[in-house]
Design a protein around this motif. Structure first.
Motif, short mmCIF file in Angstrom:
data_model
loop_
_atom_site.label_atom_id
_atom_site.label_comp_id
_atom_site.label_asym_id
_atom_site.label_seq_id
_atom_site.Cartn_x
_atom_site.Cartn_y
_atom_site.Cartn_z
N LEU A 25 -16.88 3.94 -26.19
CA LEU A 25 -16.06 4.72 -25.26
C LEU A 25 -16.69 6.09 -25.08
O LEU A 25 -16.95 6.80 -26.06
CB LEU A 25 -14.64 4.85 -25.80
CG LEU A 25 -13.67 5.73 -25.00
CD1 LEU A 25 -13.46 5.17 -23.61
CD2 LEU A 25 -12.34 5.87 -25.75
N THR A 26 -16.94 6.48 -23.82
CA THR A 26 -17.60 7.75 -23.51
C THR A 26 -16.71 8.57 -22.58
O THR A 26 -16.23 8.06 -21.57
CB THR A 26 -18.96 7.53 -22.84
OG1 THR A 26 -19.78 6.74 -23.69
CG2 THR A 26 -19.66 8.85 -22.55
N PHE A 27 -16.50 9.88 -22.93
CA PHE A 27 -15.78 10.81 -22.07
C PHE A 27 -16.76 11.82 -21.49
O PHE A 27 -17.62 12.34 -22.22
CB PHE A 27 -14.70 11.55 -22.85
CG PHE A 27 -13.60 10.66 -23.36
CD1 PHE A 27 -12.74 10.03 -22.47
CD2 PHE A 27 -13.41 10.48 -24.72
CE1 PHE A 27 -11.73 9.20 -22.94
CE2 PHE A 27 -12.40 9.65 -25.19
CZ PHE A 27 -11.55 9.02 -24.31
N LYS A 28 -16.62 12.13 -20.21
CA LYS A 28 -17.44 13.16 -19.58
C LYS A 28 -16.55 14.10 -18.77
O LYS A 28 -15.65 13.65 -18.04
CB LYS A 28 -18.49 12.54 -18.66
CG LYS A 28 -19.60 11.80 -19.40
CD LYS A 28 -20.72 11.39 -18.44
CE LYS A 28 -21.88 10.78 -19.20
NZ LYS A 28 -23.00 10.39 -18.30
N ASP A 29 -16.78 15.40 -18.93
CA ASP A 29 -16.12 16.44 -18.15
C ASP A 29 -14.61 16.52 -18.39
O ASP A 29 -13.86 16.96 -17.52
CB ASP A 29 -16.39 16.25 -16.64
CG ASP A 29 -17.87 16.36 -16.30
OD1 ASP A 29 -18.57 17.06 -17.05
OD2 ASP A 29 -18.30 15.74 -15.33
N LEU A 79 -17.04 1.51 -21.94
CA LEU A 79 -16.22 2.19 -20.95
C LEU A 79 -16.61 3.66 -20.91
O LEU A 79 -16.65 4.33 -21.94
CB LEU A 79 -14.74 2.06 -21.30
CG LEU A 79 -13.76 2.86 -20.44
CD1 LEU A 79 -13.81 2.42 -18.98
CD2 LEU A 79 -12.33 2.74 -20.99
N GLU A 80 -16.93 4.15 -19.70
CA GLU A 80 -17.22 5.57 -19.51
C GLU A 80 -16.20 6.14 -18.53
O GLU A 80 -16.00 5.61 -17.44
CB GLU A 80 -18.62 5.78 -18.94
CG GLU A 80 -18.94 7.25 -18.64
CD GLU A 80 -20.30 7.45 -18.00
OE1 GLU A 80 -21.30 7.06 -18.64
OE2 GLU A 80 -20.36 7.97 -16.86
N LEU A 81 -15.55 7.22 -18.93
CA LEU A 81 -14.56 7.90 -18.09
C LEU A 81 -15.04 9.31 -17.80
O LEU A 81 -15.44 10.05 -18.70
CB LEU A 81 -13.21 7.95 -18.79
CG LEU A 81 -12.57 6.61 -19.15
CD1 LEU A 81 -11.28 6.84 -19.91
CD2 LEU A 81 -12.31 5.77 -17.90
N ARG A 82 -14.97 9.67 -16.52
CA ARG A 82 -15.33 11.03 -16.12
C ARG A 82 -14.26 11.55 -15.19
O ARG A 82 -13.79 10.83 -14.31
CB ARG A 82 -16.68 11.04 -15.39
CG ARG A 82 -17.13 12.43 -14.95
CD ARG A 82 -18.40 12.36 -14.13
NE ARG A 82 -18.82 13.67 -13.69
CZ ARG A 82 -19.73 13.89 -12.75
NH1 ARG A 82 -20.33 12.86 -12.18
NH2 ARG A 82 -20.05 15.11 -12.39
N HIS A 89 -15.07 7.18 -12.47
CA HIS A 89 -15.08 8.63 -12.23
C HIS A 89 -13.79 8.97 -11.49
O HIS A 89 -13.67 8.72 -10.29
CB HIS A 89 -16.31 9.02 -11.41
CG HIS A 89 -17.59 8.84 -12.17
ND1 HIS A 89 -18.82 9.25 -11.68
CD2 HIS A 89 -17.86 8.27 -13.37
CE1 HIS A 89 -19.77 8.95 -12.55
NE2 HIS A 89 -19.21 8.36 -13.58
N PHE A 90 -12.85 9.54 -12.20
CA PHE A 90 -11.52 9.81 -11.68
C PHE A 90 -11.43 11.20 -11.08
O PHE A 90 -12.22 12.09 -11.38
CB PHE A 90 -10.49 9.70 -12.81
CG PHE A 90 -10.15 8.30 -13.18
CD1 PHE A 90 -9.11 7.64 -12.56
CD2 PHE A 90 -10.86 7.63 -14.16
CE1 PHE A 90 -8.77 6.34 -12.91
CE2 PHE A 90 -10.54 6.34 -14.52
CZ PHE A 90 -9.49 5.69 -13.90
N ASP A 91 -10.41 11.38 -10.24
CA ASP A 91 -10.04 12.70 -9.75
C ASP A 91 -8.51 12.81 -9.76
O ASP A 91 -7.82 11.92 -10.25
CB ASP A 91 -10.61 12.95 -8.34
CG ASP A 91 -10.20 11.88 -7.35
OD1 ASP A 91 -9.23 11.14 -7.65
OD2 ASP A 91 -10.83 11.77 -6.30
#
Length: 305
Positions: free
Chosen positions: A296-300, A266-269, A235-237
């Motif tokens: 591969l999953t992208f969120k937000d 891999l999940e990236l948010r 979960h990046f910012d």
């Protein structure tokens, strides 16, 4: 229901004791209080037969949910009572016999030093440990855990309460445990730590939701220490992008790829700090080498990215 044999009742109680206590949607909502009393304690109050059955079924006491409400805290006669061992922990440890323990602790209104000391007497049975804590109290809690030997621990989850804008989580000077050789799953939410901490080695599942992120080199070392990692959530910012961008300010100087050879999911948010934040997900993906990735999953992430 009085005609049901004890074996069937025990099976029903086992399913009931595994029901989730809450749905955690952090940071979209604050950490909710853990349900009290426990399922087993509620069943014991139903009738004499159920009380005896539950009391003498060790498997019903292996899920320890430890917390104290604000109202219960206010009713304590003195500070000395706050520091006393909790009788519910003592009973659960005795009734669970020698079975593995799955422990969830909300440290908001309980003594971390006393609670960890109580549980440490059976640390060789810990199978999973989930901690909810106020951010400013996390270093003290980790200092109590650093001498704990947890040979069977497989899962560690730590969630710090949401802090106000502008406040940063404390960087803990401690690792997590004296030893935890079987630890394979780690989830850290709003937790700052020393990146060389020993638990972040040999993992197969990792979830990181940080504000203070490692730089590119430390991030690379993190994954080098877990060559069998298969599942990753990040979960990046905006701060993370600045520290992990593969470029180093000079187009002719590129940092090496971060290799995760066994990763399958891999999940990236991405969590924006303001509406003007613009970052391209392609730049984020370019820091990794993932030869075995299957999902591969992208969120937000916005469509512009």
């Amino acid at each position: 229901i009085n005609q049901l044999p004890n074996e069937l009742l025990t099976l029903i109680f086992s399913f009931g004791s595994q029901l989730p206590h809450f749905e955690l949607r952090y940071p979209l909502s604050p950490v909710p209080p853990i349900r009290s009393p426990t399922f087993a304690e509620t069943m014991m109050k139903t009738c004499r037969r159920w009380r005896q059955l539950v009391k003498h079924t060790p498997s019903l006491w292996t899920n320890l949910s430890i917390s104290r409400s604000r109202s219960d805290l206010d009713r304590l006669p003195s500070v000395a009572d706050f520091q006393k061992p909790m009788s519910s922990i003592t009973s659960a440890l005795q009734r669970s016999s020698n079975l593995p323990l799955d422990i969830t602790i909300d440290f908001t209104h309980i003594s971390s030093k006393t609670t960890i000391r109580q549980l440490s007497s059976e640390s060789e049975r810990w199978r999973s440990l989930s901690i909810f804590v106020q951010t400013q109290n996390l270093p003290a809690i980790l200092s109590h855990l650093k001498d704990v030997h947890a040979p069977e621990l497989q899962t560690l989850k730590i969630t710090a309460h949401k802090f106000h804008d502008g406040d940063l989580p404390h960087i803990s000077p401690h690792g997590f445990f004296k030893s935890s050789p079987r630890l394979s799953t780690v989830s850290l939410n709003r937790v700052g730590l020393r990146w060389s901490a020993s638990p972040l080695r040999g993992l197969t599942t990792l979830e990181l939701c940080f504000v203070i992120w490692p730089n590119h080199t430390d991030f690379q070392n993190l994954f080098s220490n877990s060559p069998e990692l298969q599942n990753l959530k990040l979960h990046f910012d905006t701060h993370a992008f600045a520290r992990l961008d593969r470029g180093s300010g000079n187009s002719s100087m590129m940092r090496p790829l971060i290799k995760i050879p066994c990763l399958r999911t891999l999940e990236l948010r991405f969590i924006y700090h303001d509406s003007s934040s613009t970052h391209n997900v392609i730049h984020l993906l370019q820091i990794f080498s993932l030869p075995t990735l299957e999902e591969l999953t992208f969120k937000d992430f916005g469509t512009a990215e």
